[in-house]
Motif scaffolding. Structure first.
Motif, PDB file in Angstrom:
ATOM      1  N   PHE A 192       0.826  -1.208   0.000  1.00 44.67           N
ATOM      2  CA  PHE A 192       0.000   0.000   0.000  1.00 44.67           C
ATOM      3  C   PHE A 192       0.862   1.260   0.000  1.00 44.67           C
ATOM      4  N   THR A 196       0.838   4.080  -2.863  1.00 47.37           N
ATOM      5  CA  THR A 196       0.579   5.480  -2.515  1.00 47.37           C
ATOM      6  C   THR A 196       1.702   6.393  -3.003  1.00 47.37           C
ATOM      7  N   GLY A 367       2.654  -3.619  -5.069  1.00 43.34           N
ATOM      8  CA  GLY A 367       2.165  -2.245  -5.096  1.00 43.34           C
ATOM      9  C   GLY A 367       2.346  -1.603  -6.450  1.00 43.34           C
TER      10      GLY A 367
END
Length: 459
Positions: A192, A196, A367
């Motif tokens: 994550f 991000t 990710g």
């Protein structure tokens, strides 16, 4: 510089007509330093995508780390050779347009199935055969383009992205479902954070930094993973500084019919994608794309795929992200992109660089993978948005094709009772969905059009 000479030529129907004493921006040779920097920029923009396929394949087939490093080196080495062929042109091969080449994502799922069923030698054998077939089909492919309208190509690209997303999710959870710490909080949080970080780069950065946001995300995530004990850097010191990629390093290729059939279907998809890339880049650089240029560009895919099979790599295609980079920077010289190919060859001869890539933890890849594979699906959706759905069955074509592609993802054992050759072809959501899109379009649009014409004649 291109900007200094672009105003010299006359523009006729969007095409730059240069005076006889001034070369076209595509053929411009920049100073050596600028050529290297801009070429490196192209490499950085496509590097993450270029090494993703051997990473996916090695993880799926549970190959040892030294084999993964070798595959990454071979991947970069062949991508460099194929890029130079495409940009420089040799005889009747190479479009002489600024296109970077690399391993296609479309081949991932079929190669995993082939590798699990018949081993690496069958992957390389089917790659060689598909490369030869692609080369031979190239002059005739433009005549078949009516079977690949936007509803088909958009569906195919969407299916590729959707089919690869489960790989990214598995990476985010750790990559090994049988591991006791699979899908633990640390892995998920790391994936994550990387996701991000990449999104923030795309939100607040432009140009060069935005283009390499995935690569920067991989670096950022790997650094964060070091104190968490997830990054293993021990293999880097063990790797050699120099390594030469040798032909048939894993043994004599084996040629199995169902594997060749599956890989040929993949290359039909690849030829469609490359056609779109060639049309797009020709439009961007304002250089008319002649049928002969298209044939030469498609032949490069065939030759690159053939070379890939010989040198332990995989099917090759043009990289769309670099088409966007040409548009973004305004640097249209094919020699700049060719220098990127030379850089790839050098990187392919440095096992330590490959070992560094192999040290990237699976959650970090996860990710970044969500972004990379999601963008492929988004590109397909964007293409499908331009399709006309009124008064035809295009909605049905998209719906059924995507549905067929989801069958092996939802129920992996769905085709296990079929003959082996059929199982390999259909067990790939990409190949199954592609075949469905082509056949349904032919049935509803091509065959339906013929019937309507015949009925109108009778009336």
């Amino acid at each position: 510089m291109y900007f200094a000479i672009s105003g010299v030529g006359e523009i006729n129907n969007g095409v730059i007509k240069m005076p006889e004493n001034v070369c076209h921006p595509v053929d411009e040779k920049l100073p050596l330093g600028q050529t290297f920097v801009y070429g490196l920029q192209h490499v950085l923009a496509m590097y993450a995508g270029a090494v993703a396929v051997p990473l996916i394949l090695a993880n799926a087939l549970k190959l040892p780390n030294d084999v993964l490093i070798y595959l990454i080196n071979a991947d970069l080495f062949v991508a460099g050779i194929t890029t130079i062929i495409q940009c420089i042109g040799f005889g009747h091969i190479g479009s002489k347009l600024p296109l970077m080449q690399g391993v296609t994502f479309a081949a991932v799922t079929p190669m995993i199935i082939i590798g699990q069923t018949h081993g690496l030698t069958s992957i390389f054998g089917s790659t060689i055969a598909a490369g030869i077939i692609t080369y031979l089909l190239s002059p005739y492919f433009s005549k078949l383009l009516r079977f690949f309208p936007q509803v088909v190509t958009g569906t195919i690209i969407t299916i590729i992205g959707i089919s690869l997303l489960p790989v990214a999710v598995n990476w985010s959870a750790g990559g090994n479902p049988s591991a006791p710490n699979y899908a633990n909080g640390t892995y998920i949080c790391l994936a994550f954070v990387v996701l991000t970080f990449i999104l923030l780069l795309n939100r607040y950065c432009k140009g060069f930094l935005s283009n390499i946001s995935v690569l920067l995300g991989l670096i950022f995530g790997t650094i964060i993973a070091i104190p968490l004990g997830i990054t293993d850097l021990s293999k880097i010191s063990q790797a050699n500084w120099i390594g030469v990629t040798m032909p048939f390093a894993f043994g004599v290729p084996t040629f199995e019919f169902s594997s060749i059939l599956a890989m040929t279907v993949v290359m039909l998809v690849v030829m469609t994608e490359t056609t779109g890339d060639l049309v797009a880049i020709a439009e961007i650089v304002k250089k008319p794309l002649q049928p002969n240029d298209l044939t030469k560009g498609l032949r490069t895919d065939g030759i690159g795929t053939l070379i890939g099979g010989i040198f332990n790599s995989f099917p090759h295609t043009a990289f769309a992200q670099n088409v966007g980079l040409v548009s973004l920077t305004g640097i249209k010289s094919r020699f700049v992109v060719a220098s990127g190919g030379l850089i790839l060859i050098v990187l392919g001869l440095l096992p330590k660089a490959a070992a560094l890539v192999a040290a990237i933890p699976s959650p970090v890849l996860g990710g970044a993978g969500i972004v990379m594979f999601g963008m492929v699906a988004a590109s397909g959706i964007k293409s499908l948005a331009k399709v006309d759905y009124e008064g035809n069955k295009n909605s049905l074509i998209v719906a059924v094709s995507v549905g067929v592609s989801m069958i092996p993802l939802a129920v992996p054992s769905f085709y296990h009772t079929l003959p082996e050759w059929a199982g390999i072809v259909l067990h790939s959501g990409i190949t199954g969905g592609t075949l469905a899109a082509i056949l349904l379009n032919a049935f509803f649009n091509e065959f339906g059009t013929i019937i309507k014409k015949q009925e109108s004649r009778i009336v």
